[in-house]
Design an enzyme around this catalytic site. Structure first.
Site, mmCIF file in Angstrom:
data_model
loop_
_atom_site.group_PDB
_atom_site.id
_atom_site.type_symbol
_atom_site.label_atom_id
_atom_site.label_comp_id
_atom_site.label_asym_id
_atom_site.label_seq_id
_atom_site.Cartn_x
_atom_site.Cartn_y
_atom_site.Cartn_z
ATOM 1 N N THR A 137 -0.400 2.894 -0.852
ATOM 2 C CA THR A 137 -1.117 3.240 0.372
ATOM 3 C C THR A 137 -1.883 4.557 0.217
ATOM 4 O O THR A 137 -1.440 5.438 -0.533
ATOM 5 C CB THR A 137 -0.093 3.374 1.524
ATOM 6 O OG1 THR A 137 -0.691 4.097 2.588
ATOM 7 C CG2 THR A 137 1.144 4.161 1.115
ATOM 8 N N ASP A 138 -2.959 4.694 0.979
ATOM 9 C CA ASP A 138 -3.702 5.972 0.944
ATOM 10 C C ASP A 138 -2.869 7.120 1.523
ATOM 11 O O ASP A 138 -3.200 8.287 1.331
ATOM 12 C CB ASP A 138 -5.038 5.838 1.697
ATOM 13 C CG ASP A 138 -4.894 5.442 3.163
ATOM 14 O OD1 ASP A 138 -3.758 5.240 3.638
ATOM 15 O OD2 ASP A 138 -5.938 5.324 3.844
ATOM 16 N N GLU A 139 -1.769 6.773 2.220
ATOM 17 C CA GLU A 139 -0.957 7.830 2.836
ATOM 18 C C GLU A 139 -0.314 8.747 1.803
ATOM 19 O O GLU A 139 0.112 9.850 2.127
ATOM 20 C CB GLU A 139 0.142 7.221 3.726
ATOM 21 C CG GLU A 139 -0.432 6.394 4.851
ATOM 22 C CD GLU A 139 0.570 6.136 5.961
ATOM 23 O OE1 GLU A 139 1.495 6.924 6.144
ATOM 24 O OE2 GLU A 139 0.405 5.112 6.638
ATOM 25 N N TYR A 162 8.063 7.983 4.747
ATOM 26 C CA TYR A 162 7.505 6.726 4.211
ATOM 27 C C TYR A 162 6.544 7.032 3.057
ATOM 28 O O TYR A 162 6.687 6.494 1.951
ATOM 29 C CB TYR A 162 6.766 5.955 5.317
ATOM 30 C CG TYR A 162 5.803 4.907 4.785
ATOM 31 C CD1 TYR A 162 6.267 3.787 4.106
ATOM 32 C CD2 TYR A 162 4.411 5.050 4.951
ATOM 33 C CE1 TYR A 162 5.378 2.830 3.599
ATOM 34 C CE2 TYR A 162 3.520 4.107 4.449
ATOM 35 C CZ TYR A 162 4.009 2.999 3.778
ATOM 36 O OH TYR A 162 3.134 2.067 3.269
ATOM 37 N N LYS A 166 6.715 6.125 -1.010
ATOM 38 C CA LYS A 166 5.690 5.355 -1.730
ATOM 39 C C LYS A 166 5.114 6.182 -2.889
ATOM 40 O O LYS A 166 4.870 5.660 -3.978
ATOM 41 C CB LYS A 166 4.563 4.939 -0.775
ATOM 42 C CG LYS A 166 4.948 3.927 0.270
ATOM 43 C CD LYS A 166 5.375 2.576 -0.286
ATOM 44 C CE LYS A 166 4.249 1.821 -0.960
ATOM 45 N NZ LYS A 166 4.693 0.478 -1.425
HETATM 46 N N1 LIG Z 1 0.203 -2.399 6.179
HETATM 47 C C1 LIG Z 1 -0.647 -1.526 5.682
HETATM 48 O O1 LIG Z 1 -1.597 -1.115 6.362
HETATM 49 C C2 LIG Z 1 -0.506 -1.047 4.260
HETATM 50 C C3 LIG Z 1 -1.543 -0.275 3.718
HETATM 51 C C4 LIG Z 1 -1.441 0.111 2.385
HETATM 52 C C5 LIG Z 1 -0.352 -0.247 1.629
HETATM 53 N N2 LIG Z 1 0.656 -0.981 2.188
HETATM 54 C C6 LIG Z 1 1.777 -1.369 1.331
HETATM 55 O O2 LIG Z 1 1.704 -2.770 1.160
HETATM 56 C C7 LIG Z 1 3.017 -3.320 1.024
HETATM 57 C C8 LIG Z 1 3.232 -4.394 2.067
HETATM 58 O O3 LIG Z 1 3.037 -3.817 3.357
HETATM 59 P P1 LIG Z 1 3.176 -4.705 4.676
HETATM 60 O O4 LIG Z 1 2.402 -4.048 5.736
HETATM 61 O O5 LIG Z 1 2.939 -6.121 4.341
HETATM 62 O O6 LIG Z 1 4.720 -4.497 4.974
HETATM 63 P P2 LIG Z 1 5.709 -5.369 5.867
HETATM 64 O O7 LIG Z 1 6.681 -4.395 6.431
HETATM 65 O O8 LIG Z 1 4.953 -6.261 6.778
HETATM 66 O O9 LIG Z 1 6.445 -6.315 4.804
HETATM 67 C C9 LIG Z 1 7.347 -5.819 3.866
HETATM 68 C C10 LIG Z 1 8.097 -6.995 3.274
HETATM 69 O O10 LIG Z 1 8.984 -6.468 2.274
HETATM 70 C C11 LIG Z 1 10.269 -7.049 2.457
HETATM 71 N N3 LIG Z 1 11.274 -6.100 1.964
HETATM 72 C C12 LIG Z 1 11.561 -4.861 2.444
HETATM 73 N N4 LIG Z 1 12.532 -4.303 1.727
HETATM 74 C C13 LIG Z 1 12.873 -5.196 0.760
HETATM 75 C C14 LIG Z 1 13.815 -5.184 -0.294
HETATM 76 N N5 LIG Z 1 14.649 -4.156 -0.498
HETATM 77 N N6 LIG Z 1 13.880 -6.275 -1.107
HETATM 78 C C15 LIG Z 1 13.059 -7.342 -0.908
HETATM 79 N N7 LIG Z 1 12.174 -7.407 0.081
HETATM 80 C C16 LIG Z 1 12.075 -6.338 0.917
HETATM 81 C C17 LIG Z 1 10.381 -7.303 3.958
HETATM 82 O O11 LIG Z 1 11.343 -8.303 4.262
HETATM 83 C C18 LIG Z 1 8.955 -7.736 4.296
HETATM 84 O O12 LIG Z 1 8.795 -9.133 4.123
HETATM 85 C C19 LIG Z 1 3.983 -2.148 1.156
HETATM 86 O O13 LIG Z 1 4.326 -1.732 -0.142
HETATM 87 C C20 LIG Z 1 3.157 -1.081 1.864
HETATM 88 O O14 LIG Z 1 3.594 0.202 1.519
HETATM 89 C C21 LIG Z 1 0.608 -1.392 3.490
#
Ligand SMILES: NC(=O)c1ccc[n+]([C@@H]2O[C@H](COP(=O)([O-])OP(=O)(O)OC[C@H]3O[C@@H](n4cnc5c(N)ncnc54)[C@H](O)[C@@H]3O)[C@@H](O)[C@H]2O)c1
Length: 344
Positions: A137-139, A162, A166
């Site tokens: 993430t950009d965060e 968080y 990351k």
């Molecule tokens: N949502 C955003 O805007 C955004 C932006 C940039 C990066 N990201 C990154 O993208 C990735 C996905 O984000 P998202 O928004 O889909 O998140 P989300 O919270 O919707 O989904 C996370 C998934 O990971 C699973 N999970 C969590 N802990 C786990 C573990 N210990 N073992 C197995 N599965 C596990 C959860 O059950 C869920 O299905 C993350 O790594 C997040 O940091 C998200």
């Protein structure tokens, strides 16, 4: 599923971005075997994968990436030829209340995956060929003032638990690339929006509160700025990075859509005013905007994120194609349909 055939391991594929990615990927590569490992926390649901669950080349394992035995067994049992690692605890507010799960899943879980992948790929003599793609993430870059953007060389400066978890995971991934010559790539994207996001996040919260006539909470003065990326555009970028980036590359993925939180809330309310006039009337509102309420600011709330993704555009020719206006409209319509509103 033939366990000897090359198989892509996706983690966290039952969540928001992971499920959009798997659905996109399996349409584009209908013959590729894909194994999704997800713990199904409150944020993940198998419903997100309805479109693929019956495909012969899709396999799901309910499990925790921090469970070393399980992850080692998966590498033993399957011929994993690449990893795209989405699984994470992802909600900043929860990390502020308690960071324990964030460190366990995001940091320890990433290390377990890296070690299991490395050990299996060394044993098979394929370490440099097989790819580990760390989703970030950009965060991790911290917070910006009124000008400037994060690029790939911006030093990490995470400001909440968080983003700290990351950033730690990314640094572990990067270190495995340098120390062991593992074929690691890291992509850091801006805020995603689109279908299947958990209701706790900003855009689904605005929609659900509006539709139930409850106040729409907006932190602080509402002027914190995020760059918004449609999840479908993110999936295309990930596909290109996973398949084409050179080892150890880092790419930022942006949407080129910087907006304040209040601008996003107002835009959504305008769309709802247009498509759900009966609900607006039911709650005696002139506009859904009447429900917007400023609340006490999030602790350590980063003021502005903006992403410079010139490198991705130049190297791989990717470009975000979904305009914010149509992306938000599609997203609002998706949630309205999902929540099958009772007729007022
Ligand atoms: N949502 C955003 O805007 C955004 C932006 C940039 C990066 N990201 C990154 O993208 C990735 C996905 O984000 P998202 O928004 O889909 O998140 P989300 O919270 O919707 O989904 C996370 C998934 O990971 C699973 N999970 C969590 N802990 C786990 C573990 N210990 N073992 C197995 N599965 C596990 C959860 O059950 C869920 O299905 C993350 O790594 C997040 O940091 C998200």
């Amino acid at each position: 599923m033939n366990k000897h055939q090359p198989t892509l391991l996706v983690t966290g594929g039952a969540g928001f971005i992971g499920s959009n990615f798997i659905t996109y990927f399996m349409k584009k590569y209908p013959d590729k075997l894909l194994l999704n490992v997800d713990k199904l926390t409150y944020a993940g649901t198998k419903e997100n994968l309805n479109e693929v669950e019956n495909l012969k080349n899709y396999h799901f394992i309910h499990g925790d990436i921090a469970d070393e035995q399980l992850i080692k067994a998966i590498f033993n049992d399957y011929n994993i030829d690449g990893v795209i690692h989405f699984a994470a605890e992802s909600h900043v507010d929860r990390s502020i209340k308690d960071a324990t799960e964030f460190v366990r899943s995001n940091v320890l879980g990433t290390m377990v995956l890296l070690q299991a992948a490395r050990s299996d790929w060394v044993k098979k003599g394929v370490l440099t060929e097989r790819r580990f793609h760390q989703i970030s993430t950009d965060e991790v870059y911290g917070s910006l003032g009124e000008t400037g953007k994060f690029n790939e060389t911006t030093p990490y400066d995470p400001r909440n638990p968080y983003s700290a978890s990351k950033a730690s995971a990314n640094m572990l991934a990067k270190s495995f690339g340098y120390t062991y010559e593992m074929n690691v790539v890291i992509s850091s994207s801006s805020n995603n929006y689109g279908p299947r996001q958990h209701e706790e996040k900003l855009i689904p919260t605005i929609i659900s509160k509006a539709l139930s006539g409850e106040s729409i909470p907006i932190y602080g003065d509402g002027k914190n700025i995020r760059d918004w990326l449609y999840v479908g555009d993110h999936c295309i970028a990930l596909d290109q990075i996973y398949h084409r980036a050179a080892p150890q590359e880092i790419y930022n993925i942006g949407g080129n859509n910087e907006k304040t939180n209040i601008e996003i809330a107002e835009k959504i309310c305008e769309i709802l005013d247009e498509i759900e006039p009966d609900i607006k009337e039911k709650f005696s509102l002139t506009s859904f905007k009447d429900l917007i309420t400023y609340t006490e600011d999030r602790l350590g709330h980063d003021r502005r994120y903006a992403v410079d993704d010139t490198k991705l555009r130049k190297d791989l020719g990717w470009d975000a194609t979904e305009p914010l206006a149509s992306g938000i409209r599609k997203t609002v319509e998706w949630y309205v349909n999902k929540w099958k509103l009772p007729t007022p």
